[in-house]
Design a protein around this motif. Structure first.
Motif, PDB file in Angstrom:
ATOM      1  N   UNK A  66       0.820  -1.199   0.000  1.00 45.19           N
ATOM      2  CA  UNK A  66       0.000   0.000   0.000  1.00 45.19           C
ATOM      3  C   UNK A  66       0.859   1.255   0.000  1.00 45.19           C
ATOM      4  N   UNK A  67       0.345   2.271  -0.664  1.00 41.88           N
ATOM      5  CA  UNK A  67       0.922   3.612  -0.596  1.00 41.88           C
ATOM      6  C   UNK A  67      -0.172   4.501  -0.030  1.00 41.88           C
ATOM      7  N   UNK A  68       0.156   5.252   1.007  1.00 39.23           N
ATOM      8  CA  UNK A  68      -0.795   6.138   1.671  1.00 39.23           C
ATOM      9  C   UNK A  68      -0.393   7.576   1.385  1.00 39.23           C
ATOM     10  N   UNK A  69      -1.352   8.366   0.945  1.00 36.45           N
ATOM     11  CA  UNK A  69      -1.099   9.783   0.699  1.00 36.45           C
ATOM     12  C   UNK A  69      -2.135  10.615   1.435  1.00 36.45           C
ATOM     13  N   UNK A  70      -1.677  11.649   2.086  1.00 36.94           N
ATOM     14  CA  UNK A  70      -2.580  12.581   2.759  1.00 36.94           C
ATOM     15  C   UNK A  70      -2.814  13.755   1.821  1.00 36.94           C
ATOM     16  N   UNK A  71      -4.081  14.168   1.717  1.00 36.24           N
ATOM     17  CA  UNK A  71      -4.459  15.300   0.880  1.00 36.24           C
ATOM     18  C   UNK A  71      -4.745  16.473   1.805  1.00 36.24           C
ATOM     19  N   UNK A  72      -4.147  17.601   1.495  1.00 40.43           N
ATOM     20  CA  UNK A  72      -4.378  18.801   2.287  1.00 40.43           C
ATOM     21  C   UNK A  72      -4.932  19.888   1.391  1.00 40.43           C
TER      22      UNK A  72
END
Length: 136
Positions: A66-72
């Protein structure tokens, strides 16, 4: 009131259309990256907790890549790019042109991990671009 009670069928249809466009952009990006034809299905939309996500992908015991990305910004959130371990290995082998890459035993080669992160970034970026274009 729980967020699930506020979501209507129209909301889900809009999210599904955005997901379809975003997934199409992501599939095109993946096709170009791997120089291969990519088949995709129309995404489904669920409003789910983190715990429910684990069940949707096969249960908490299932090992995945998995690759986790946070969106701001104006519309904060998170994106998970999740694939079965064997699929993650196939993607990485193609990208780094190393048929010996494996998630069998750590430590994992840095080049392979970097390639997986880049794949997650490219696919998420393609998806978010479609979302941005759709919502202006």
């Amino acid at each position: 009131m729980d967020i699930k009670n506020k979501i209507t069928n129209l909301h889900l249809d809009v999210l599904k259309e955005i997901g379809n466009i975003g997934a199409g952009h992501a599939a095109t990006a993946l096709s170009k990256l791997l120089h291969k034809k990519i088949k995709m299905t129309v995404p489904d939309v669920h409003i789910a907790s983190f715990e429910e996500i684990m069940e949707l992908i096969g249960g908490a015991e299932l090992v995945v890549v998995s690759v986790f990305l946070r969106i701001e910004g104006d519309l904060p959130g998170n994106i998970f790019f999740i694939v079965p371990v064997a699929q993650g290995e196939r993607f990485i082998k193609e990208m780094i042109e190393d048929p010996s890459f494996s998630f069998e035993k750590p430590p994992y080669p840095e080049l392979g991990l970097s390639a997986m992160l880049e794949l997650g970034n490219i696919l998420s970026g393609s998806y978010l671009t479609a979302l941005s274009d759709f919502t202006k």
